[in-house]
Design a protein around this motif. Structure first.
Motif, PDB file in Angstrom:
ATOM      1  N   ASP A  39     140.893 -19.627  29.921  1.00 32.75           N
ATOM      2  CA  ASP A  39     139.907 -20.252  30.793  1.00 32.75           C
ATOM      3  C   ASP A  39     139.170 -19.213  31.632  1.00 32.75           C
ATOM      4  OD1 ASP A  39     140.463 -22.959  30.047  1.00 32.75           O
ATOM      5  OD2 ASP A  39     142.273 -22.880  31.275  1.00 32.75           O
ATOM      6  N   PHE A  40     139.910 -18.255  32.182  1.00 25.46           N
ATOM      7  CA  PHE A  40     139.239 -17.247  33.004  1.00 25.46           C
ATOM      8  C   PHE A  40     138.417 -16.297  32.148  1.00 25.46           C
ATOM      9  CE2 PHE A  40     138.788 -13.547  35.802  1.00 25.46           C
ATOM     10  CZ  PHE A  40     138.344 -14.182  36.958  1.00 25.46           C
ATOM     11  N   ILE A  41     138.915 -15.983  30.950  1.00 26.95           N
ATOM     12  CA  ILE A  41     138.147 -15.138  30.039  1.00 26.95           C
ATOM     13  C   ILE A  41     136.810 -15.798  29.719  1.00 26.95           C
ATOM     14  CG2 ILE A  41     138.075 -14.210  27.685  1.00 26.95           C
ATOM     15  CD1 ILE A  41     141.171 -13.920  27.935  1.00 26.95           C
ATOM     16  N   ALA A  42     136.814 -17.116  29.554  1.00 22.38           N
ATOM     17  CA  ALA A  42     135.572 -17.834  29.276  1.00 22.38           C
ATOM     18  C   ALA A  42     134.584 -17.672  30.425  1.00 22.38           C
ATOM     19  CB  ALA A  42     135.867 -19.310  29.031  1.00 22.38           C
ATOM     20  N   LEU A  43     135.076 -17.678  31.661  1.00 21.95           N
ATOM     21  CA  LEU A  43     134.202 -17.477  32.821  1.00 21.95           C
ATOM     22  C   LEU A  43     133.643 -16.055  32.828  1.00 21.95           C
ATOM     23  CD1 LEU A  43     133.053 -18.559  35.500  1.00 21.95           C
ATOM     24  CD2 LEU A  43     135.161 -17.754  36.616  1.00 21.95           C
ATOM     25  N   VAL A  44     134.488 -15.093  32.542  1.00 19.99           N
ATOM     26  CA  VAL A  44     134.049 -13.691  32.476  1.00 19.99           C
ATOM     27  C   VAL A  44     132.959 -13.528  31.420  1.00 19.99           C
ATOM     28  CG1 VAL A  44     134.810 -11.373  31.810  1.00 19.99           C
ATOM     29  CG2 VAL A  44     136.198 -12.736  33.392  1.00 19.99           C
TER      30      VAL A  44
ATOM     31  N   LYS B 152     131.003 -15.877  30.231  1.00 21.91           N
ATOM     32  CA  LYS B 152     129.813 -16.620  30.672  1.00 21.91           C
ATOM     33  C   LYS B 152     128.913 -15.740  31.528  1.00 21.91           C
ATOM     34  CE  LYS B 152     128.671 -20.013  34.210  1.00 21.91           C
ATOM     35  NZ  LYS B 152     129.230 -20.907  35.246  1.00 21.91           N
ATOM     36  N   HIS B 153     129.520 -14.856  32.310  1.00 25.44           N
ATOM     37  CA  HIS B 153     128.752 -13.960  33.178  1.00 25.44           C
ATOM     38  C   HIS B 153     128.388 -12.648  32.483  1.00 25.44           C
ATOM     39  CE1 HIS B 153     128.841 -16.004  37.189  1.00 25.44           C
ATOM     40  NE2 HIS B 153     129.779 -16.709  36.562  1.00 25.44           N
ATOM     41  N   GLY B 154     128.695 -12.556  31.200  1.00 27.94           N
ATOM     42  CA  GLY B 154     128.301 -11.374  30.437  1.00 27.94           C
ATOM     43  C   GLY B 154     129.031 -10.106  30.812  1.00 27.94           C
ATOM     44  N   ILE B 155     130.250 -10.247  31.298  1.00 30.40           N
ATOM     45  CA  ILE B 155     131.026  -9.079  31.725  1.00 30.40           C
ATOM     46  C   ILE B 155     131.777  -8.504  30.525  1.00 30.40           C
ATOM     47  CG2 ILE B 155     132.959  -8.304  33.156  1.00 30.40           C
ATOM     48  CD1 ILE B 155     132.122 -10.453  35.194  1.00 30.40           C
ATOM     49  N   ALA B 156     131.565  -7.233  30.269  1.00 31.47           N
ATOM     50  CA  ALA B 156     132.262  -6.555  29.167  1.00 31.47           C
ATOM     51  C   ALA B 156     133.679  -6.200  29.597  1.00 31.47           C
ATOM     52  CB  ALA B 156     131.501  -5.296  28.770  1.00 31.47           C
ATOM     53  N   TYR B 157     134.636  -6.382  28.681  1.00 31.05           N
ATOM     54  CA  TYR B 157     136.027  -6.093  29.010  1.00 31.05           C
ATOM     55  C   TYR B 157     136.742  -5.586  27.772  1.00 31.05           C
ATOM     56  CZ  TYR B 157     137.030 -10.608  26.776  1.00 31.05           C
ATOM     57  OH  TYR B 157     137.120 -11.639  25.886  1.00 31.05           O
ATOM     58  N   HIS B 158     137.926  -5.062  27.975  1.00 30.74           N
ATOM     59  CA  HIS B 158     138.720  -4.559  26.858  1.00 30.74           C
ATOM     60  C   HIS B 158     140.197  -4.796  27.149  1.00 30.74           C
ATOM     61  CE1 HIS B 158     138.543  -1.268  29.798  1.00 30.74           C
ATOM     62  NE2 HIS B 158     139.736  -0.900  29.345  1.00 30.74           N
ATOM     63  N   GLU B 159     140.993  -4.809  26.078  1.00 28.67           N
ATOM     64  CA  GLU B 159     142.437  -4.984  26.221  1.00 28.67           C
ATOM     65  C   GLU B 159     143.126  -3.638  26.135  1.00 28.67           C
ATOM     66  OE1 GLU B 159     146.247  -7.194  24.059  1.00 28.67           O
ATOM     67  OE2 GLU B 159     144.204  -7.897  23.666  1.00 28.67           O
ATOM     68  N   LYS B 160     143.998  -3.391  27.088  1.00 24.80           N
ATOM     69  CA  LYS B 160     144.855  -2.216  27.022  1.00 24.80           C
ATOM     70  C   LYS B 160     146.179  -2.649  26.391  1.00 24.80           C
ATOM     71  CE  LYS B 160     143.168   1.043  30.460  1.00 24.80           C
ATOM     72  NZ  LYS B 160     143.539   1.872  31.636  1.00 24.80           N
TER      73      LYS B 160
ATOM     74  N   LEU C  58     149.957  -4.367  26.117  1.00 27.53           N
ATOM     75  CA  LEU C  58     150.728  -5.506  26.615  1.00 27.53           C
ATOM     76  C   LEU C  58     149.863  -6.640  27.153  1.00 27.53           C
ATOM     77  CD1 LEU C  58     153.456  -3.430  28.530  1.00 27.53           C
ATOM     78  CD2 LEU C  58     153.600  -4.363  26.214  1.00 27.53           C
ATOM     79  N   GLY C  59     148.706  -6.880  26.516  1.00 29.01           N
ATOM     80  CA  GLY C  59     147.871  -8.020  26.864  1.00 29.01           C
ATOM     81  C   GLY C  59     147.031  -7.867  28.115  1.00 29.01           C
ATOM     82  N   GLN C  60     146.970  -6.668  28.667  1.00 30.13           N
ATOM     83  CA  GLN C  60     146.230  -6.454  29.911  1.00 30.13           C
ATOM     84  C   GLN C  60     144.733  -6.339  29.632  1.00 30.13           C
ATOM     85  OE1 GLN C  60     148.108  -3.202  32.248  1.00 30.13           O
ATOM     86  NE2 GLN C  60     149.748  -3.331  30.747  1.00 30.13           N
ATOM     87  N   LEU C  61     143.927  -7.154  30.327  1.00 30.58           N
ATOM     88  CA  LEU C  61     142.477  -7.128  30.167  1.00 30.58           C
ATOM     89  C   LEU C  61     141.826  -6.469  31.382  1.00 30.58           C
ATOM     90  CD1 LEU C  61     141.638 -10.626  28.639  1.00 30.58           C
ATOM     91  CD2 LEU C  61     142.350  -8.507  27.500  1.00 30.58           C
ATOM     92  N   PHE C  62     140.954  -5.495  31.107  1.00 29.86           N
ATOM     93  CA  PHE C  62     140.257  -4.744  32.148  1.00 29.86           C
ATOM     94  C   PHE C  62     138.746  -4.847  31.942  1.00 29.86           C
ATOM     95  CE2 PHE C  62     144.389  -2.829  32.149  1.00 29.86           C
ATOM     96  CZ  PHE C  62     144.592  -2.280  33.406  1.00 29.86           C
ATOM     97  N   CYS C  63     137.994  -4.761  33.032  1.00 32.31           N
ATOM     98  CA  CYS C  63     136.538  -4.662  32.937  1.00 32.31           C
ATOM     99  C   CYS C  63     136.162  -3.299  32.372  1.00 32.31           C
ATOM    100  CB  CYS C  63     135.901  -4.809  34.317  1.00 32.31           C
ATOM    101  SG  CYS C  63     136.258  -6.352  35.134  1.00 32.31           S
ATOM    102  N   ASP C  64     135.136  -3.263  31.510  1.00 34.84           N
ATOM    103  CA  ASP C  64     134.638  -1.978  31.024  1.00 34.84           C
ATOM    104  C   ASP C  64     134.011  -1.191  32.163  1.00 34.84           C
ATOM    105  OD1 ASP C  64     135.445  -2.767  28.550  1.00 34.84           O
ATOM    106  OD2 ASP C  64     133.445  -2.901  27.662  1.00 34.84           O
ATOM    107  N   GLY C  65     133.313  -1.908  33.044  1.00 37.59           N
ATOM    108  CA  GLY C  65     132.703  -1.281  34.216  1.00 37.59           C
ATOM    109  C   GLY C  65     133.639  -1.363  35.397  1.00 37.59           C
ATOM    110  N   GLY C  66     133.104  -1.289  36.593  1.00 33.79           N
ATOM    111  CA  GLY C  66     133.925  -1.329  37.790  1.00 33.79           C
ATOM    112  C   GLY C  66     134.369  -2.737  38.143  1.00 33.79           C
ATOM    113  N   ALA C  67     135.384  -2.800  39.019  1.00 31.77           N
ATOM    114  CA  ALA C  67     135.929  -4.078  39.461  1.00 31.77           C
ATOM    115  C   ALA C  67     134.911  -4.895  40.248  1.00 31.77           C
ATOM    116  CB  ALA C  67     137.170  -3.836  40.318  1.00 31.77           C
ATOM    117  N   HIS C  68     133.850  -4.246  40.719  1.00 31.91           N
ATOM    118  CA  HIS C  68     132.850  -4.958  41.515  1.00 31.91           C
ATOM    119  C   HIS C  68     132.209  -6.105  40.732  1.00 31.91           C
ATOM    120  CE1 HIS C  68     130.406  -2.083  39.226  1.00 31.91           C
ATOM    121  NE2 HIS C  68     129.421  -2.945  39.375  1.00 31.91           N
ATOM    122  N   VAL C  69     132.228  -6.021  39.388  1.00 29.88           N
ATOM    123  CA  VAL C  69     131.587  -7.091  38.612  1.00 29.88           C
ATOM    124  C   VAL C  69     132.357  -8.405  38.744  1.00 29.88           C
ATOM    125  CG1 VAL C  69     130.487  -5.486  36.988  1.00 29.88           C
ATOM    126  CG2 VAL C  69     132.770  -6.419  36.464  1.00 29.88           C
ATOM    127  N   ILE C  70     133.667  -8.321  38.927  1.00 28.53           N
ATOM    128  CA  ILE C  70     134.459  -9.541  39.123  1.00 28.53           C
ATOM    129  C   ILE C  70     134.156 -10.137  40.499  1.00 28.53           C
ATOM    130  CG2 ILE C  70     136.789 -10.484  39.355  1.00 28.53           C
ATOM    131  CD1 ILE C  70     136.080  -9.876  36.481  1.00 28.53           C
TER     132      ILE C  70
END
Length: 399
Positions: A84-89, A91-99, A101-113
């Motif tokens: 559900d939260f990934i869908a929101l991310v 929706k806002h066009g935020i690029a992310y990647h998985e490191k 153990l399932g950890q998802l990080f923003c490609d850019g800075g945390a300010h986008v969240i």
């Protein structure tokens, strides 16, 4: 004559849980006021995940959380999932990647969240006031009165999302616990969680000059007496620091640790390090043992460890005892680096006081507690953010 300000919901604290709850409540047509004591919203989000915000974990499940009631988180986590939260991310066009153990990080800075959450609040009509600390919350005939330095505000419901005591330089206070106590709610004693251990003076003399060395280990909290389930184990990196031990494995196990207890560290998980030495034709001496241990630990770490834990002789039983110690090295920390370095606060408002489906106090309908202020503490790796989103969603849906 001053104007009485009335809202449907007042959310206290504009961190992850508070921002998300305010946006969700506003989107449901509530008139929402979001109060933040600091100068900006989402301050802890900005420094999370090394500045890239590990915003959730795809493997989230209740077993990833520590609480006096391990079942409490089940309802909220089931109703608002990482997907559900990934869908929101997205929706806002935020690029992310998985490191790992399932950890998802923003490609850019945390300010986008933070920007995403602020946008959600704005679009939902949420009013946000910064630099507005809360002095007290009181029950009224038709809701609650929230006292601030600039006046008294009124609302039908109040959501406490003030966080814990970790990272005080970011403005952390115990106001959420004070509010809970003022209504007679019990608090599970707060303590630093996801925090580095410190050495005693004697242990520091043995190990601190190895600061910067790391190894993959398995860390285990020593089982409590009469404990029904085995203690959790974490296979991740251990890091020696000038003050003690850190790294993901140590941070994870620290949330389960209590003062005076030991933790057990497996320095070579999955390997029989000295098996070769039990063969009759193999040399049995310090050099052979060191060379075998160096396959699993940095050289200086291996040298020091064998200096501190030498075999009594070169018989099979002694080699086997050293092997066993490699896999169950007991370490008793002197303490932790405290709230200044803790990523979260363990403990908090007792889950026995709260309805798991609404996050509201059972004895005080309309007063909800969400996020870190509650006695639900996630593992390292995005789990605490997912608890913030899930508990906020549950509270907003019930307002």
């Amino acid at each position: 004559m001053s104007t009485i300000e009335n809202y449907d919901v007042i959310v206290l604290g504009a961190g992850a849980a508070g921002l998300f709850c305010a946006a969700q409540a506003g989107a449901r047509g509530k008139r929402v006021l979001l109060l933040e004591s600091g100068e900006r919203t989402g301050r802890k989000i900005l420094i999370s995940g090394g500045g890239r915000c590990n915003f959730t974990n795809t493997g989230t499940r209740p077993a990833n959380y520590l609480s006096e009631n391990p079942h409490f988180s089940k309802s909220a986590l089931a109703r608002y999932t990482p997907r559900d939260f990934i869908a929101l991310v997205e929706k806002h066009g935020i690029a992310y990647h998985e490191k790992t153990l399932g950890q998802l990080f923003c490609d850019g800075g945390a300010h986008v969240i933070v920007t995403m959450l602020e946008t959600e609040c704005r679009e939902a009509g949420v009013e946000t006031r910064l630099r507005t600390p809360v002095e007290r919350v009181e029950k009224t005939d038709d809701g609650f009165a929230v006292t601030t330095p600039s006046g008294v505000l009124h609302a039908k419901a109040v959501v406490v999302a003030t966080g814990g005591l970790s990272i005080p330089k970011m403005g952390a206070t115990g106001v959420g616990y004070d509010i809970a106590r003022s209504f007679g709610l019990n608090i599970v004693e707060p303590r630093p969680g996801l925090v580095p251990f410190t050495f005693s003076e004697a242990e520091a003399e043995r190990w601190s000059d190895l600061s910067g060395l790391s190894a993959e280990v398995v860390a285990t909290a020593n089982p409590k007496k009469k404990q029904r389930t085995p203690p959790p184990t974490f296979r991740e990196k251990l890091l020696i620091t000038h003050r003690g031990l850190s790294g993901p494995a140590v941070l994870q196990i620290s949330s389960y640790w209590r003062q005076g207890e030991a933790v057990t560290i497996d320095l070579a998980p999955g390997y029989e390090v000295f098996l070769h030495m039990l063969e009759p034709t193999t040399r049995r001496d310090e050099t052979t043992m060191l060379n075998l241990l160096r396959d699993h630990l940095p050289t200086r770490f291996a040298e020091r460890w064998l200096t501190e834990n030498p075999p009594t002789d070169w018989k099979n039983t002694s080699i086997q005892r050293t092997e066993a110690l490699v896999h169950a090295w007991p370490v008793t920390p002197a303490g932790t680096e405290g709230y200044a370095k803790a990523e979260v606060t363990a403990g908090g408002v007792s889950t026995a006081e709260l309805d798991s489906t609404t996050m509201q106090a059972k004895r005080v309908p309309g007063l909800a507690f969400i996020g870190e202020v509650v006695d639900v503490t996630g593992w390292l790796g995005g789990y605490n953010f997912q608890w913030a989103w899930a508990s906020a969603f549950a509270a907003a849906a019930a307002l």
